[in-house]
Design a protein around this motif. Structure first.
Motif, short mmCIF file in Angstrom:
data_model
loop_
_atom_site.label_atom_id
_atom_site.label_comp_id
_atom_site.label_asym_id
_atom_site.label_seq_id
_atom_site.Cartn_x
_atom_site.Cartn_y
_atom_site.Cartn_z
N ASP A 31 0.84 -1.19 0.00
CA ASP A 31 0.00 0.00 0.00
C ASP A 31 0.88 1.24 0.00
OD1 ASP A 31 -2.31 -1.60 0.12
OD2 ASP A 31 -2.10 -1.78 2.29
N GLU A 32 0.32 2.34 -0.49
CA GLU A 32 1.06 3.59 -0.56
C GLU A 32 0.22 4.72 0.00
OE1 GLU A 32 2.22 4.30 -4.58
OE2 GLU A 32 3.49 2.53 -4.68
N GLY A 33 0.87 5.61 0.71
CA GLY A 33 0.19 6.77 1.27
C GLY A 33 0.75 7.08 2.63
N CYS A 34 0.34 8.23 3.14
CA CYS A 34 0.86 8.68 4.42
C CYS A 34 -0.19 9.54 5.10
CB CYS A 34 2.14 9.49 4.19
SG CYS A 34 2.97 10.00 5.70
N THR A 35 -0.26 9.43 6.40
CA THR A 35 -1.11 10.32 7.18
C THR A 35 -0.18 11.19 8.03
OG1 THR A 35 -3.10 10.42 8.54
CG2 THR A 35 -1.46 8.81 9.20
N PRO A 36 -0.50 12.45 8.22
CA PRO A 36 0.38 13.34 8.98
C PRO A 36 0.57 12.88 10.43
CG PRO A 36 -1.19 14.63 7.71
CD PRO A 36 -1.63 13.19 7.62
N ARG A 37 1.78 13.05 10.91
CA ARG A 37 2.07 12.72 12.30
C ARG A 37 2.24 14.01 13.09
NH1 ARG A 37 7.25 12.99 14.14
NH2 ARG A 37 8.82 13.49 12.61
#
Length: 129
Positions: free
Chosen positions: A83-89
């Motif tokens: 899977d690809e993507g990111c959520t802000p930390r």
């Protein structure tokens, strides 16, 4: 210099669980606690379809999104391959048994992101024209 906002006592976050932190603007922040004593904070939004990560299952340094089981890294918000993507930390610290988030990030970080809204349901007409 970072200004820290107290969020809650560490014991208010269950081990292998999360707590949501509401913000006046923007989406909630999810604060997670793993079984090794780590505390992490991410925007409460999976990068795939916007699932609420705070309702996911925490394991190791990851959380599984409750909608489609994507694995999201708690340290960096990155989705695990393939899977690809990111959520802000968000920056988080624990001091004297209290969990803190960076006040500047709470006020300004990732305000432009929104949870996807489901489209209208198609309605079937009992008596088509």
């Amino acid at each position: 210099m970072t200004t820290w906002t107290p969020i809650c006592p560490l014991d208010d976050i269950p081990v292998l669980g999360a707590r949501r932190v509401a913000r006046p603007h923007g989406m909630d922040v999810a604060v997670f606690r793993n079984d090794a004593g780590g505390v992490f904070a991410l925007l409460d939004r999976c990068p795939h379809k916007g699932g609420p990560l705070s309702q996911g299952i925490v394991f190791g340094n990851s959380v599984a999104c409750p909608l489609h089981n994507w694995t999201i890294g708690l340290c960096d918000g990155q989705a695990a391959a393939p899977d690809e993507g990111c959520t802000p930390r968000f920056q988080v610290k624990v001091e004297a048994g209290t969990v803190y988030l960076d006040a500047q990030e709470l006020a300004h970080h990732a305000l432009d992101l929104q949870r996807p809204v489901a489209g209208p349901a198609l309605r079937c007409k009992a008596n088509p024209p």
